[in-house]
Design a protein around this motif. Structure first.
Motif, PDB file in Angstrom:
ATOM      1  N   ASN A 282      24.508 -19.907  17.883  1.00 24.07           N
ATOM      2  CA  ASN A 282      24.286 -20.839  19.367  1.00 24.07           C
ATOM      3  C   ASN A 282      22.921 -20.787  19.899  1.00 24.07           C
ATOM      4  OD1 ASN A 282      25.166 -22.247  21.403  1.00 24.07           O
ATOM      5  ND2 ASN A 282      25.066 -20.061  22.810  1.00 24.07           N
ATOM      6  N   LEU A 283      22.344 -19.385  19.425  1.00 23.78           N
ATOM      7  CA  LEU A 283      21.155 -19.201  19.777  1.00 23.78           C
ATOM      8  C   LEU A 283      20.122 -20.269  19.008  1.00 23.78           C
ATOM      9  CD1 LEU A 283      18.951 -15.989  20.451  1.00 23.78           C
ATOM     10  CD2 LEU A 283      18.158 -17.481  18.913  1.00 23.78           C
ATOM     11  N   TYR A 284      20.216 -20.318  17.742  1.00 22.75           N
ATOM     12  CA  TYR A 284      19.478 -21.139  17.054  1.00 22.75           C
ATOM     13  C   TYR A 284      19.551 -22.787  17.506  1.00 22.75           C
ATOM     14  CZ  TYR A 284      19.178 -17.511  13.405  1.00 22.75           C
ATOM     15  OH  TYR A 284      19.249 -16.196  12.853  1.00 22.75           O
ATOM     16  N   ARG A 285      20.751 -22.924  17.887  1.00 25.90           N
ATOM     17  CA  ARG A 285      20.869 -24.427  18.458  1.00 25.90           C
ATOM     18  C   ARG A 285      20.042 -24.518  19.771  1.00 25.90           C
ATOM     19  NH1 ARG A 285      26.546 -23.213  17.518  1.00 25.90           N
ATOM     20  NH2 ARG A 285      27.145 -24.311  15.632  1.00 25.90           N
ATOM     21  N   GLN A 297       9.446 -18.898  22.989  1.00 32.13           N
ATOM     22  CA  GLN A 297       9.056 -17.999  22.511  1.00 32.13           C
ATOM     23  C   GLN A 297       9.873 -16.699  22.880  1.00 32.13           C
ATOM     24  OE1 GLN A 297       4.566 -16.588  22.876  1.00 32.13           O
ATOM     25  NE2 GLN A 297       4.423 -18.858  23.557  1.00 32.13           N
ATOM     26  N   LEU A 298      10.408 -16.904  24.192  1.00 32.84           N
ATOM     27  CA  LEU A 298      11.534 -15.719  24.487  1.00 32.84           C
ATOM     28  C   LEU A 298      12.834 -15.886  23.702  1.00 32.84           C
ATOM     29  CD1 LEU A 298      11.449 -16.385  28.382  1.00 32.84           C
ATOM     30  CD2 LEU A 298      10.246 -14.410  27.056  1.00 32.84           C
ATOM     31  N   TYR A 299      13.155 -16.905  23.191  1.00 30.07           N
ATOM     32  CA  TYR A 299      14.523 -17.235  22.258  1.00 30.07           C
ATOM     33  C   TYR A 299      13.815 -16.228  20.966  1.00 30.07           C
ATOM     34  CZ  TYR A 299      17.218 -20.566  24.569  1.00 30.07           C
ATOM     35  OH  TYR A 299      17.958 -21.293  25.776  1.00 30.07           O
ATOM     36  N   SER A 300      12.777 -16.704  20.424  1.00 28.81           N
ATOM     37  CA  SER A 300      12.136 -16.206  19.373  1.00 28.81           C
ATOM     38  C   SER A 300      11.867 -14.764  19.193  1.00 28.81           C
ATOM     39  CB  SER A 300      10.883 -16.894  18.800  1.00 28.81           C
ATOM     40  OG  SER A 300      11.168 -18.183  18.789  1.00 28.81           O
ATOM     41  N   ILE A 301      11.499 -14.080  20.538  1.00 26.23           N
ATOM     42  CA  ILE A 301      11.389 -12.767  20.439  1.00 26.23           C
ATOM     43  C   ILE A 301      12.524 -11.955  20.255  1.00 26.23           C
ATOM     44  CG2 ILE A 301      10.794 -10.783  22.129  1.00 26.23           C
ATOM     45  CD1 ILE A 301       8.688 -12.581  23.384  1.00 26.23           C
ATOM     46  N   SER A 302      13.713 -12.651  20.489  1.00 23.50           N
ATOM     47  CA  SER A 302      14.912 -11.684  20.517  1.00 23.50           C
ATOM     48  C   SER A 302      15.082 -11.649  19.102  1.00 23.50           C
ATOM     49  CB  SER A 302      16.140 -12.807  21.202  1.00 23.50           C
ATOM     50  OG  SER A 302      15.884 -12.949  22.488  1.00 23.50           O
ATOM     51  N   LEU A 303      14.491 -12.312  18.149  1.00 23.14           N
ATOM     52  CA  LEU A 303      14.845 -12.270  16.804  1.00 23.14           C
ATOM     53  C   LEU A 303      14.219 -11.360  15.894  1.00 23.14           C
ATOM     54  CD1 LEU A 303      15.227 -16.065  16.119  1.00 23.14           C
ATOM     55  CD2 LEU A 303      17.312 -14.350  16.256  1.00 23.14           C
ATOM     56  N   LEU A 304      13.219 -10.677  16.609  1.00 22.91           N
ATOM     57  CA  LEU A 304      12.284  -9.596  15.847  1.00 22.91           C
ATOM     58  C   LEU A 304      12.865  -8.582  15.108  1.00 22.91           C
ATOM     59  CD1 LEU A 304       9.344  -8.406  15.942  1.00 22.91           C
ATOM     60  CD2 LEU A 304       9.942  -7.162  18.018  1.00 22.91           C
ATOM     61  N   GLN A 305      13.910  -8.239  15.621  1.00 25.64           N
ATOM     62  CA  GLN A 305      14.599  -6.924  14.747  1.00 25.64           C
ATOM     63  C   GLN A 305      14.744  -7.573  13.407  1.00 25.64           C
ATOM     64  OE1 GLN A 305      15.121  -3.575  15.897  1.00 25.64           O
ATOM     65  NE2 GLN A 305      15.176  -3.570  13.582  1.00 25.64           N
ATOM     66  N   VAL A 402      19.402 -25.824  10.180  1.00 23.88           N
ATOM     67  CA  VAL A 402      18.929 -25.841   8.680  1.00 23.88           C
ATOM     68  C   VAL A 402      18.507 -27.007   7.999  1.00 23.88           C
ATOM     69  CG1 VAL A 402      18.639 -24.436   6.617  1.00 23.88           C
ATOM     70  CG2 VAL A 402      19.850 -23.162   8.552  1.00 23.88           C
ATOM     71  N   LYS A 403      19.550 -27.886   8.136  1.00 23.24           N
ATOM     72  CA  LYS A 403      19.328 -29.185   7.509  1.00 23.24           C
ATOM     73  C   LYS A 403      18.073 -29.963   8.044  1.00 23.24           C
ATOM     74  CE  LYS A 403      24.334 -30.099   6.211  1.00 23.24           C
ATOM     75  NZ  LYS A 403      25.576 -30.770   6.368  1.00 23.24           N
ATOM     76  N   LYS A 404      18.164 -29.899   9.248  1.00 19.66           N
ATOM     77  CA  LYS A 404      16.985 -30.786  10.079  1.00 19.66           C
ATOM     78  C   LYS A 404      15.684 -30.316   9.643  1.00 19.66           C
ATOM     79  CE  LYS A 404      19.789 -32.592  13.795  1.00 19.66           C
ATOM     80  NZ  LYS A 404      20.136 -32.576  14.957  1.00 19.66           N
ATOM     81  N   ALA A 405      15.776 -28.748   9.397  1.00 22.32           N
ATOM     82  CA  ALA A 405      14.542 -28.136   9.217  1.00 22.32           C
ATOM     83  C   ALA A 405      13.850 -28.543   7.765  1.00 22.32           C
ATOM     84  CB  ALA A 405      14.361 -26.572   9.491  1.00 22.32           C
ATOM     85  N   LEU A 406      14.875 -28.445   6.848  1.00 21.12           N
ATOM     86  CA  LEU A 406      14.640 -28.715   5.500  1.00 21.12           C
ATOM     87  C   LEU A 406      14.298 -30.313   5.181  1.00 21.12           C
ATOM     88  CD1 LEU A 406      17.376 -26.652   3.724  1.00 21.12           C
ATOM     89  CD2 LEU A 406      15.028 -26.025   4.078  1.00 21.12           C
ATOM     90  N   ASN A 419      14.672 -17.255  11.572  1.00 16.72           N
ATOM     91  CA  ASN A 419      14.742 -18.053  12.606  1.00 16.72           C
ATOM     92  C   ASN A 419      14.603 -19.588  11.884  1.00 16.72           C
ATOM     93  OD1 ASN A 419      14.118 -19.953  14.517  1.00 16.72           O
ATOM     94  ND2 ASN A 419      12.399 -18.897  15.478  1.00 16.72           N
ATOM     95  N   PRO A 420      15.522 -20.240  11.744  1.00 16.08           N
ATOM     96  CA  PRO A 420      15.580 -21.681  10.964  1.00 16.08           C
ATOM     97  C   PRO A 420      14.934 -22.664  11.644  1.00 16.08           C
ATOM     98  CG  PRO A 420      17.454 -21.354  11.963  1.00 16.08           C
ATOM     99  CD  PRO A 420      16.994 -20.135  12.108  1.00 16.08           C
ATOM    100  N   THR A 421      14.187 -22.399  12.918  1.00 16.09           N
ATOM    101  CA  THR A 421      13.444 -23.357  13.345  1.00 16.09           C
ATOM    102  C   THR A 421      12.009 -23.327  13.239  1.00 16.09           C
ATOM    103  OG1 THR A 421      13.089 -22.224  15.506  1.00 16.09           O
ATOM    104  CG2 THR A 421      15.269 -23.576  15.255  1.00 16.09           C
ATOM    105  N   PHE A 422      11.464 -22.262  12.595  1.00 15.39           N
ATOM    106  CA  PHE A 422      10.227 -21.838  12.486  1.00 15.39           C
ATOM    107  C   PHE A 422       9.773 -21.878  11.161  1.00 15.39           C
ATOM    108  CE2 PHE A 422       7.268 -17.723  13.422  1.00 15.39           C
ATOM    109  CZ  PHE A 422       6.641 -18.561  13.397  1.00 15.39           C
ATOM    110  N   ASN A 423       8.519 -22.971  10.853  1.00 17.59           N
ATOM    111  CA  ASN A 423       8.029 -23.049   9.595  1.00 17.59           C
ATOM    112  C   ASN A 423       6.619 -22.256   9.666  1.00 17.59           C
ATOM    113  OD1 ASN A 423       6.547 -23.584   7.409  1.00 17.59           O
ATOM    114  ND2 ASN A 423       6.270 -25.734   7.737  1.00 17.59           N
ATOM    115  N   ILE A 424       6.789 -21.184   9.342  1.00 16.23           N
ATOM    116  CA  ILE A 424       5.579 -20.420   9.711  1.00 16.23           C
ATOM    117  C   ILE A 424       4.116 -20.804   9.189  1.00 16.23           C
ATOM    118  CG2 ILE A 424       4.505 -17.826   9.222  1.00 16.23           C
ATOM    119  CD1 ILE A 424       7.481 -17.003   8.645  1.00 16.23           C
ATOM    120  N   CYS A 425       4.133 -21.740   8.310  1.00  8.71           N
ATOM    121  CA  CYS A 425       2.882 -22.273   7.640  1.00  8.71           C
ATOM    122  C   CYS A 425       2.333 -23.181   8.652  1.00  8.71           C
ATOM    123  CB  CYS A 425       3.269 -22.909   6.442  1.00  8.71           C
ATOM    124  SG  CYS A 425       3.600 -21.877   5.120  1.00  8.71           S
ATOM    125  N   GLU A 426       3.109 -23.696   9.679  1.00 12.83           N
ATOM    126  CA  GLU A 426       2.591 -24.914  10.644  1.00 12.83           C
ATOM    127  C   GLU A 426       1.526 -24.007  11.595  1.00 12.83           C
ATOM    128  OE1 GLU A 426       6.218 -27.883  11.147  1.00 12.83           O
ATOM    129  OE2 GLU A 426       5.871 -26.290  12.672  1.00 12.83           O
TER     130      GLU A 426
END
Length: 462
Positions: A282-285, A297-305, A402-406, A419-426
């Motif tokens: 649900n968070l990913y959506r 950024q706040l959503y993403s910070i929650s995934l730090l662990q 994930v499908k949309k990211a790929l 984080n399936p929404t985050f292409n780090i290379c961007e």
């Protein structure tokens, strides 16, 4: 067959099928917006001053000052957690385009950014580069002498000092602390003798929602900063320039031997300590559908662990190889100049994940040659446009996000394992420079003529 005519937006480089579509795009996306001279990002005209104060604030001397002369001016700290598609921004003027191709075409035509110019601006091997070592056996000694943090009593004392400061941060926090996450290279075990960064994320029940958190964070961070300046450790803390969502400072550790670079962040607890798979999905959506940069950024910070755990699970040998790669990166690529001040190199997190990926391709050997490992990572970087890396520990390929990211065709592609929404290379517009420096590095004495040995034979295909 007659070619289909397209209409190009002069501000962002996007193409449109008709003048009407182009006009509508320009009115909705660009009217009333201006470019920031410092970072090249488009912001509303009336918000430009707020943007400059929040993002680019420095004191009147334009440098950090401190009564402690042994503290160097801190290096530019990279943004964390969120891809901002810097890959489509010009290195020289910061102008943003719709595609990497249009950005590169602009750099060639407007700034004459040729291959020879790229070579001059990207390469700066240090005089004592590890690549100049003549014997592979010396690489292990180099690691132990210059890169791996001191162990034994010093490391134990350092750990005690860091934990004491983190306890102090909790005490000084003006809101109730319900949960705390610790990250950064120090807690991942990839810190080096000359660089250690620590991320602290504080979750508080005082935030009623993500919107409430977004509104209160600036005030809470300001109060936390003031409290730390009045604390018993104030003389060992040097505050850095303001960041929008974090408090950044340097901390002088055990017997003044070294410095830790802290990022303290606050967040609304979206996941809890042990979230179910449905809660994470649900968070990913929500993250995928969110259009607010601060909330992203706040959503993403929650995934730090989960990001920390992924790197931390690697073997000691892999972490040492990561240290070598980070050292190579810092001592081989040139620093940006006024001419290319908008250049953005890949973040260290990307280098960590690429190193882990190459090690996994080798079959996860416990013991391996550092020369072979270093050579393998550099060979992959030479072919970075073929990089397509995805892990499915926290999400699976059938998940719609994930499908949309790929489906994205951008390369290199490195999907954050948490984080399936985050292409780090961007986050980088300089992968071509990394490729050039990696290619030149393979010609240096340490790696020149080295042939792949098992289990690294797969690198012969690169």
């Amino acid at each position: 067959m007659q070619a289909i005519k397209s209409y190009n937006c002069v501000r962002c480089g996007n193409d449109f099928a008709s003048q009407t579509a182009l006009k509508h795009h320009f009115q909705t996306k660009h009217i009333g917006r201006v470019y920031c001279d410092k970072c090249g990002i488009e912001v509303l005209r009336e918000k430009l001053k707020d943007h400059e104060q929040t993002v680019h604030y420095k004191d009147n001397t334009n440098k950090l000052t401190c009564e402690h002369p042994y503290w160097d001016e801190p290096l530019q700290r990279e943004d964390k957690f969120v891809a901002s598609e810097k890959s489509v921004s010009c290195r020289m003027c910061g102008r943003v385009f719709g595609t990497i191709h249009s950005r590169e075409q602009h750099e060639r035509q407007e700034h004459h950014f040729t291959a020879s110019q790229r070579a001059r601006m990207s390469t700066a091997f240090a005089p004592d580069s590890l690549l100049d070592l003549r014997h592979p056996q010396l690489l292990q000694k180099f690691m132990e002498t210059y890169l791996r943090p001191e162990m034994g009593f010093v490391r134990m004392s350092c750990a005690g000092e860091v934990e004491k400061l983190i306890d102090l941060i909790q005490e000084c926090c003006p809101t109730s602390v319900t949960r705390l996450i610790k990250g950064g290279s120090y807690f991942k075990g990839t810190d080096t003798r000359d660089w250690s960064d620590i991320d602290v994320v504080i979750f508080s029940s005082a935030f009623m929602s993500l919107d409430d958190c977004k509104e209160k964070i600036p005030y809470v961070l300001c109060d936390l900063e003031n409290n730390l300046k009045l604390s018993v450790m104030a003389n060992r803390i040097l505050m850095e320039k303001k960041a929008s969502l974090s408090l950044r400072f340097q901390f002088k550790c055990f017997k003044d031997l070294h410095i830790h670079h802290f990022d303290v962040m606050l967040c609304y607890d979206l996941l809890g300590s042990i979230p179910s798979q449905d809660v994470k999905r649900n968070l990913y959506r929500q993250l995928y559908n969110c259009g607010d940069e601060v909330k992203i950024q706040l959503y993403s910070i929650s995934l730090l662990q989960y990001q920390v755990d992924f790197v931390k699970a690697s073997t000691v040998g892999v972490k040492d190889l990561i240290r070598l790669i980070k050292h190579w990166f810092r001592t081989s690529l040139a620093k940006p100049t006024e001419a290319n001040r908008y250049r953005r190199l890949p973040p260290s997190y990307a280098m960590e994940l690429i190193t882990i990926y190459v090690w996994q391709l080798a079959g996860k050997p416990i013991f391996f040659s550092f020369v072979q490992g270093l050579r393998a990572v550099l060979k992959l970087l030479v072919n970075c446009t073929d990089i397509f890396i995805v892990w499915f520990g926290h999400y699976d390929k059938t998940f719609n996000v994930v499908k949309k990211a790929l489906q994205k065709q951008s390369r290199p592609f490195l999907l954050d394992p948490a984080n399936p929404t985050f292409n780090i290379c961007e986050n980088s517009n300089s992968w071509d420079e990394v490729t050039h420096v990696a290619r030149q590095s393979l010609l240096k004495p340490l790696l020149s003529g080295v042939q792949a040995k098992a289990p690294w034979l797969f690198t012969n295909k690169w």
